[in-house]
Each structure stands twice: as C-alpha cells, then as structure tokens.
Design an enzyme around this catalytic site. Sequence first.
Site, mmCIF file in Angstrom:
data_model
loop_
_atom_site.group_PDB
_atom_site.id
_atom_site.type_symbol
_atom_site.label_atom_id
_atom_site.label_comp_id
_atom_site.label_asym_id
_atom_site.label_seq_id
_atom_site.Cartn_x
_atom_site.Cartn_y
_atom_site.Cartn_z
ATOM 1 N N ASP A 1 -9.650 -8.828 3.887
ATOM 2 C CA ASP A 1 -8.591 -8.140 4.640
ATOM 3 C C ASP A 1 -8.471 -8.796 6.012
ATOM 4 O O ASP A 1 -9.459 -8.896 6.748
ATOM 5 C CB ASP A 1 -8.989 -6.657 4.758
ATOM 6 C CG ASP A 1 -7.964 -5.814 5.506
ATOM 7 O OD1 ASP A 1 -7.389 -6.305 6.502
ATOM 8 O OD2 ASP A 1 -7.766 -4.655 5.116
ATOM 9 N N HIS B 1 -9.717 -6.849 9.183
ATOM 10 C CA HIS B 1 -11.171 -6.831 9.396
ATOM 11 C C HIS B 1 -11.693 -8.224 9.732
ATOM 12 O O HIS B 1 -12.556 -8.371 10.594
ATOM 13 C CB HIS B 1 -11.876 -6.271 8.159
ATOM 14 C CG HIS B 1 -11.472 -4.867 7.848
ATOM 15 N ND1 HIS B 1 -11.833 -3.804 8.637
ATOM 16 C CD2 HIS B 1 -10.719 -4.344 6.848
ATOM 17 C CE1 HIS B 1 -11.322 -2.677 8.137
ATOM 18 N NE2 HIS B 1 -10.640 -2.989 7.053
ATOM 19 N N HIS C 1 -5.943 -8.108 1.346
ATOM 20 C CA HIS C 1 -5.123 -7.221 2.163
ATOM 21 C C HIS C 1 -4.590 -8.001 3.348
ATOM 22 O O HIS C 1 -5.351 -8.674 4.046
ATOM 23 C CB HIS C 1 -5.964 -6.062 2.727
ATOM 24 C CG HIS C 1 -6.001 -4.867 1.839
ATOM 25 N ND1 HIS C 1 -6.909 -3.850 2.026
ATOM 26 C CD2 HIS C 1 -5.230 -4.505 0.781
ATOM 27 C CE1 HIS C 1 -6.700 -2.916 1.098
ATOM 28 N NE2 HIS C 1 -5.703 -3.288 0.330
ATOM 29 N N GLU D 1 -0.940 -3.893 3.955
ATOM 30 C CA GLU D 1 -1.528 -2.599 4.290
ATOM 31 C C GLU D 1 -1.154 -2.275 5.730
ATOM 32 O O GLU D 1 -1.378 -3.092 6.628
ATOM 33 C CB GLU D 1 -3.051 -2.697 4.140
ATOM 34 C CG GLU D 1 -3.771 -1.380 4.260
ATOM 35 C CD GLU D 1 -5.262 -1.523 3.969
ATOM 36 O OE1 GLU D 1 -5.769 -0.754 3.164
ATOM 37 O OE2 GLU D 1 -5.902 -2.415 4.536
ATOM 38 N N ARG E 1 -2.359 -3.048 12.828
ATOM 39 C CA ARG E 1 -1.976 -2.459 11.537
ATOM 40 C C ARG E 1 -0.503 -2.056 11.459
ATOM 41 O O ARG E 1 -0.129 -1.202 10.670
ATOM 42 C CB ARG E 1 -2.879 -1.270 11.176
ATOM 43 C CG ARG E 1 -4.323 -1.699 10.989
ATOM 44 C CD ARG E 1 -5.169 -0.619 10.367
ATOM 45 N NE ARG E 1 -5.879 -1.116 9.188
ATOM 46 C CZ ARG E 1 -7.080 -0.697 8.799
ATOM 47 N NH1 ARG E 1 -7.716 0.218 9.468
ATOM 48 N NH2 ARG E 1 -7.632 -1.176 7.735
ATOM 49 N N GLU F 1 -14.319 -4.701 -0.779
ATOM 50 C CA GLU F 1 -13.633 -5.062 0.464
ATOM 51 C C GLU F 1 -14.625 -5.280 1.599
ATOM 52 O O GLU F 1 -15.521 -4.463 1.829
ATOM 53 C CB GLU F 1 -12.633 -3.964 0.851
ATOM 54 C CG GLU F 1 -11.822 -4.328 2.088
ATOM 55 C CD GLU F 1 -10.637 -3.392 2.327
ATOM 56 O OE1 GLU F 1 -10.587 -2.317 1.699
ATOM 57 O OE2 GLU F 1 -9.780 -3.751 3.160
ATOM 58 N N SER G 1 -7.538 1.775 -4.981
ATOM 59 C CA SER G 1 -8.546 1.528 -3.962
ATOM 60 C C SER G 1 -9.157 2.834 -3.491
ATOM 61 O O SER G 1 -8.526 3.891 -3.553
ATOM 62 C CB SER G 1 -7.927 0.787 -2.772
ATOM 63 O OG SER G 1 -6.876 1.547 -2.209
ATOM 64 N N GLU H 1 -16.445 0.531 10.135
ATOM 65 C CA GLU H 1 -16.115 1.185 8.867
ATOM 66 C C GLU H 1 -17.254 1.136 7.850
ATOM 67 O O GLU H 1 -17.239 1.847 6.859
ATOM 68 C CB GLU H 1 -14.815 0.618 8.279
ATOM 69 C CG GLU H 1 -13.615 1.021 9.130
ATOM 70 C CD GLU H 1 -12.268 0.712 8.510
ATOM 71 O OE1 GLU H 1 -12.212 0.489 7.292
ATOM 72 O OE2 GLU H 1 -11.280 0.685 9.254
ATOM 73 N N HIS I 1 0.849 -1.190 0.000
ATOM 74 C CA HIS I 1 0.000 0.000 0.000
ATOM 75 C C HIS I 1 0.889 1.245 0.000
ATOM 76 O O HIS I 1 1.856 1.333 0.761
ATOM 77 C CB HIS I 1 -0.893 -0.020 1.242
ATOM 78 C CG HIS I 1 -2.058 0.922 1.171
ATOM 79 N ND1 HIS I 1 -1.931 2.270 1.335
ATOM 80 C CD2 HIS I 1 -3.378 0.690 0.943
ATOM 81 C CE1 HIS I 1 -3.128 2.840 1.224
ATOM 82 N NE2 HIS I 1 -4.022 1.909 0.983
HETATM 83 MN MN MN Z 1 -7.897 -3.140 3.789
#
Ligand code: MN
Length: 281
Positions: free
Chosen positions: A179, A182, A205, A240, A211, A147, A64, A153, A7
């Site tokens: 991802d 998530h 992802h 990411e 993160r 996604e 994205s 989110e 990313h």
């Molecule tokens: Mn993501």
Amino acid sequence: MNPLGLHALVWTGEWTPESARYAIERTKAVGFDLIEIPILEPETFDIAMTRQLLADNGLLAACSLGLSPDTDVSSADPAIVARGRDRLSAAIEVASGIGAGNLCGVLYSQLAKYPAPITALSRQHVVESVAWLSDQVAAAELPTSLEVVNRYETNVVNTVADMLTLLDEAGADITVHLDTYHANIEENGFIEPVQTAGQRLGYVHVGESHRGYLGTGTIDFPTFFAALRESGYTGPVTFESFSSAVVHPELSNILSVWRNLWDDSENLAEHAYGYMAEHLR
Ligand code: MN
C-alpha cells in the site's frame, strides 16, 4: 493488464442490499474492473445478495479485513488467537462465497496502534496463525495477501522485507499486499518495496499521503507506477481513499479518518480511475 479496483468505502460505509447495489453499480459505471469490500464482521455478511449483484454487473471482487482486539491472532492469549482464526475462517467463507479473487488486508494482527513492540510469544502466535491461514486459503483456492501497514496500525511488521521474513518463517504460500500510503511512511522510497516483493507481490493499494485525491499529496506515483510496470506485476491495483464524508462505524475510527478530504464520491472515483489508467494502461 492489471485489474483496476476501487475500495467500497468511497461509496458507502455499510453493506445493506441498497448500499451494496449502489457501490457495485457505480464502481462498474466509472470503469473499474474490481470492487474491494471490507468484511470486518464476516459472520453477518450477506453472501448471496453480494454474489448476485457482482454477477449482474460483471464486476470482480476482493475482500479485506483487519482483526479486532478480541480476534487478534498476535495476542498472547490463546483464546483470542482461536477467535481470530474463527474470524479468518468466516472471512474465507465470505470471500469464496461471493466469488472474490483475492483476500487481503491485515489478517495477522489487530488493526491498531500497539503500546509496545511485539513480544516473542505474540510473534510466535502470528507465525503459527499465518501458517494455519496458508493451509486454509490453499484448500479454498483463494489467493491471499498480507498487507504491510505502518507502525501505528500494527507492531508485527511494517516493511515488505519484514513481511517476506514472516511469510518465510511461516512457510506460507501467501503473497504481499503493498500500500503506497503505508510505504510512504516506512519504506526507502517507492522502487525498493516493489523490487523487494518481486514475484511475491499479490495485491496493491494506491492511496495518497493524506488518503484523498491521487496526485494532490506527496506520494511519487509516477515512480511507483513505473516500478510496478517494470516488475511485471499483473495483479489488482485498488484505489483506497477515506473521508469523513463516508463513514464506516468501525473502520473509519480505526484508520483515524477525522477530516473531510472529499465529499463527491463520483468525482473522486472518476479522477482515480483516470489517474490509474493513465499510468498503467
Ligand atoms: Mn490499504
């Protein structure tokens, strides 16, 4: 063999000719095959400059985005839905223009914590817009994936199973973007979502539970990567990561990036590449 991606926000929060060159050259130098470029404002994106830099460096690209309050296709307001479709059209133009092989992200919802569950009207607007998007990306011959993100989110869907239901309802020829960050919050582990998506997985992802550096949080990456290999998935796998060390004026706040999890982009990228290559190559 999966293209391994990075990313752009690992390097820079802006996309000027200088920062784009830096991000693309460093991504290539570390060994990645692909760079994912966030295009939250596709209307002002420099397509020609980006296309040239990608070609000069022999790097693949993915684009994205997530939608904003005034372009949210899940809005009850038809005028906002229409602006959302304009935004998505502009994003398709950018992705096609730079020669990206993938368009992904939250293309069906504002990227935000909603104050209530989705209404029937909003859901209907999402289904109609996803059907519309499917036609647009088919015409552009642009592989597109939606996604699956967690409950703070979006309120549209939060699991792979519910995403498949949405795509089926829309009759959409669009795949799932999974991802780990998530999935860690919403799914029953890391095998089930990969198996549920099956051949309809189109983009991945890889993100840690906080993160930051891969392998330093609580996500069971060996299990996830094994499930991915088992599934026969050959699409992009993109790292990411977000830290307050590199700030995108909009995206960082939307994603609640308040902490400094790393400040050495180069070291982070090299570590991620090594970790992913070890598990996938
Ligand atoms: Mn993501």
